[in-house]
Write a protein that holds these residues in place. Sequence first.
Motif, PDB file in Angstrom:
ATOM      1  N   ASP A  21      -3.969  67.792 -61.559  1.00 33.89           N
ATOM      2  CA  ASP A  21      -4.427  67.453 -60.213  1.00 33.89           C
ATOM      3  C   ASP A  21      -4.855  68.670 -59.398  1.00 33.89           C
ATOM      4  OD1 ASP A  21      -1.850  68.413 -60.025  1.00 33.89           O
ATOM      5  OD2 ASP A  21      -1.259  67.033 -58.431  1.00 33.89           O
ATOM      6  N   VAL A  22      -4.799  69.880 -59.975  1.00 36.18           N
ATOM      7  CA  VAL A  22      -5.269  71.082 -59.287  1.00 36.18           C
ATOM      8  C   VAL A  22      -6.740  71.294 -59.606  1.00 36.18           C
ATOM      9  CG1 VAL A  22      -5.055  73.593 -59.151  1.00 36.18           C
ATOM     10  CG2 VAL A  22      -3.004  72.179 -59.290  1.00 36.18           C
ATOM     11  N   GLU A  23      -7.544  71.478 -58.565  1.00 36.61           N
ATOM     12  CA  GLU A  23      -8.973  71.707 -58.769  1.00 36.61           C
ATOM     13  C   GLU A  23      -9.197  73.093 -59.352  1.00 36.61           C
ATOM     14  OE1 GLU A  23     -12.976  72.002 -56.071  1.00 36.61           O
ATOM     15  OE2 GLU A  23     -11.435  70.555 -55.490  1.00 36.61           O
ATOM     16  N   HIS A  24      -9.933  73.157 -60.451  1.00 36.99           N
ATOM     17  CA  HIS A  24     -10.216  74.443 -61.096  1.00 36.99           C
ATOM     18  C   HIS A  24     -11.176  75.256 -60.255  1.00 36.99           C
ATOM     19  CE1 HIS A  24      -9.225  72.940 -65.434  1.00 36.99           C
ATOM     20  NE2 HIS A  24      -8.245  72.731 -64.594  1.00 36.99           N
ATOM     21  N   GLU A  25     -10.935  76.563 -60.226  1.00 40.53           N
ATOM     22  CA  GLU A  25     -11.813  77.485 -59.507  1.00 40.53           C
ATOM     23  C   GLU A  25     -12.136  78.654 -60.419  1.00 40.53           C
ATOM     24  OE1 GLU A  25     -10.011  78.637 -55.830  1.00 40.53           O
ATOM     25  OE2 GLU A  25      -9.799  76.575 -55.134  1.00 40.53           O
ATOM     26  N   ILE A  26     -13.419  78.982 -60.523  1.00 45.96           N
ATOM     27  CA  ILE A  26     -13.880  80.165 -61.243  1.00 45.96           C
ATOM     28  C   ILE A  26     -14.919  80.826 -60.347  1.00 45.96           C
ATOM     29  CG2 ILE A  26     -15.028  81.079 -63.292  1.00 45.96           C
ATOM     30  CD1 ILE A  26     -14.143  78.551 -64.790  1.00 45.96           C
ATOM     31  N   GLU A  46     -15.985  91.067 -63.094  1.00 46.91           N
ATOM     32  CA  GLU A  46     -14.653  90.539 -62.834  1.00 46.91           C
ATOM     33  C   GLU A  46     -14.790  89.097 -62.386  1.00 46.91           C
ATOM     34  OE1 GLU A  46     -10.960  91.194 -59.701  1.00 46.91           O
ATOM     35  OE2 GLU A  46     -12.542  92.694 -59.819  1.00 46.91           O
ATOM     36  N   ILE A  47     -13.901  88.253 -62.889  1.00 47.20           N
ATOM     37  CA  ILE A  47     -13.862  86.876 -62.408  1.00 47.20           C
ATOM     38  C   ILE A  47     -12.469  86.577 -61.871  1.00 47.20           C
ATOM     39  CG2 ILE A  47     -15.677  86.048 -63.944  1.00 47.20           C
ATOM     40  CD1 ILE A  47     -13.442  84.673 -65.559  1.00 47.20           C
ATOM     41  N   LYS A  48     -12.435  85.706 -60.892  1.00 44.05           N
ATOM     42  CA  LYS A  48     -11.180  85.171 -60.374  1.00 44.05           C
ATOM     43  C   LYS A  48     -11.144  83.702 -60.773  1.00 44.05           C
ATOM     44  CE  LYS A  48     -10.435  88.266 -56.513  1.00 44.05           C
ATOM     45  NZ  LYS A  48     -10.178  88.390 -55.084  1.00 44.05           N
ATOM     46  N   ALA A  49     -10.048  83.294 -61.386  1.00 41.65           N
ATOM     47  CA  ALA A  49      -9.932  81.913 -61.840  1.00 41.65           C
ATOM     48  C   ALA A  49      -8.475  81.480 -61.776  1.00 41.65           C
ATOM     49  CB  ALA A  49     -10.467  81.781 -63.259  1.00 41.65           C
ATOM     50  N   TYR A 101     -16.963  78.730 -67.912  1.00 45.03           N
ATOM     51  CA  TYR A 101     -16.717  77.336 -67.579  1.00 45.03           C
ATOM     52  C   TYR A 101     -15.330  76.842 -67.991  1.00 45.03           C
ATOM     53  CZ  TYR A 101     -17.717  76.607 -72.525  1.00 45.03           C
ATOM     54  OH  TYR A 101     -17.681  76.665 -73.885  1.00 45.03           O
ATOM     55  N   SER A 102     -14.865  75.851 -67.234  1.00 47.98           N
ATOM     56  CA  SER A 102     -13.686  75.076 -67.589  1.00 47.98           C
ATOM     57  C   SER A 102     -14.184  73.640 -67.766  1.00 47.98           C
ATOM     58  CB  SER A 102     -12.624  75.138 -66.489  1.00 47.98           C
ATOM     59  OG  SER A 102     -13.009  74.372 -65.363  1.00 47.98           O
ATOM     60  N   ASP A 103     -13.283  72.698 -67.888  1.00 45.47           N
ATOM     61  CA  ASP A 103     -13.732  71.315 -68.000  1.00 45.47           C
ATOM     62  C   ASP A 103     -14.116  70.712 -66.649  1.00 45.47           C
ATOM     63  OD1 ASP A 103     -11.152  71.191 -67.035  1.00 45.47           O
ATOM     64  OD2 ASP A 103     -10.499  69.592 -68.372  1.00 45.47           O
ATOM     65  N   GLN A 104     -13.946  71.491 -65.546  1.00 45.54           N
ATOM     66  CA  GLN A 104     -14.286  70.989 -64.217  1.00 45.54           C
ATOM     67  C   GLN A 104     -15.374  71.763 -63.491  1.00 45.54           C
ATOM     68  OE1 GLN A 104     -10.845  70.755 -61.679  1.00 45.54           O
ATOM     69  NE2 GLN A 104      -9.681  69.504 -63.116  1.00 45.54           N
ATOM     70  N   VAL A 105     -15.538  73.046 -63.808  1.00 45.66           N
ATOM     71  CA  VAL A 105     -16.418  73.891 -62.998  1.00 45.66           C
ATOM     72  C   VAL A 105     -17.051  74.978 -63.868  1.00 45.66           C
ATOM     73  CG1 VAL A 105     -14.556  75.461 -62.303  1.00 45.66           C
ATOM     74  CG2 VAL A 105     -16.529  75.183 -60.809  1.00 45.66           C
ATOM     75  N   THR A 106     -18.217  75.469 -63.439  1.00 44.61           N
ATOM     76  CA  THR A 106     -18.907  76.542 -64.154  1.00 44.61           C
ATOM     77  C   THR A 106     -19.389  77.587 -63.150  1.00 44.61           C
ATOM     78  OG1 THR A 106     -19.678  75.000 -65.845  1.00 44.61           O
ATOM     79  CG2 THR A 106     -20.827  77.106 -65.712  1.00 44.61           C
ATOM     80  N   ALA A 107     -19.223  78.862 -63.517  1.00 45.60           N
ATOM     81  CA  ALA A 107     -19.791  79.970 -62.754  1.00 45.60           C
ATOM     82  C   ALA A 107     -20.857  80.623 -63.633  1.00 45.60           C
ATOM     83  CB  ALA A 107     -18.713  80.984 -62.384  1.00 45.60           C
TER      84      ALA A 107
END
Length: 142
Positions: A21-26, A46-49, A101-107
Amino acid sequence: MFFAMAALLQSCNLIDQTPADVEHEIEVVGQKHYEVGYEGEVISVEIKANCKWSISKTNADGEGISWIQTDVAAGEGSKSFRINVQPNNTTEARSGVINIYSDQVTAYIDIEQEAGPETDPENPGTENPGTENPGTENPGTE
């Protein structure tokens, strides 16, 4: 004792996994677009995720490319990594996208690379002297 052990195991599971239930952030920190010379370049990013993520490299048509390489293929959480843009030995400019990318978001990180120099077909490894100043005579051809 049983309840204390069960609570400890449950808390470890929550630490090791990003809850559904936590929204993924990248997020790519800093520059997201690079213009690279034909010689190639190594770029540190550098990425923050807050989730597990993977990396793919594609061209504008979504096809995989090999001229851009990264020193990691996947990770979890915030991380720094390097992008290695290989030399462009063709006479055409090229562009690619690094998808994080994750299963919810892409940078995205966009890479544009300039064309390599034209070479003299009679003397490979040297630039063609007639390509920079069209209309001028090539010495030694008379």
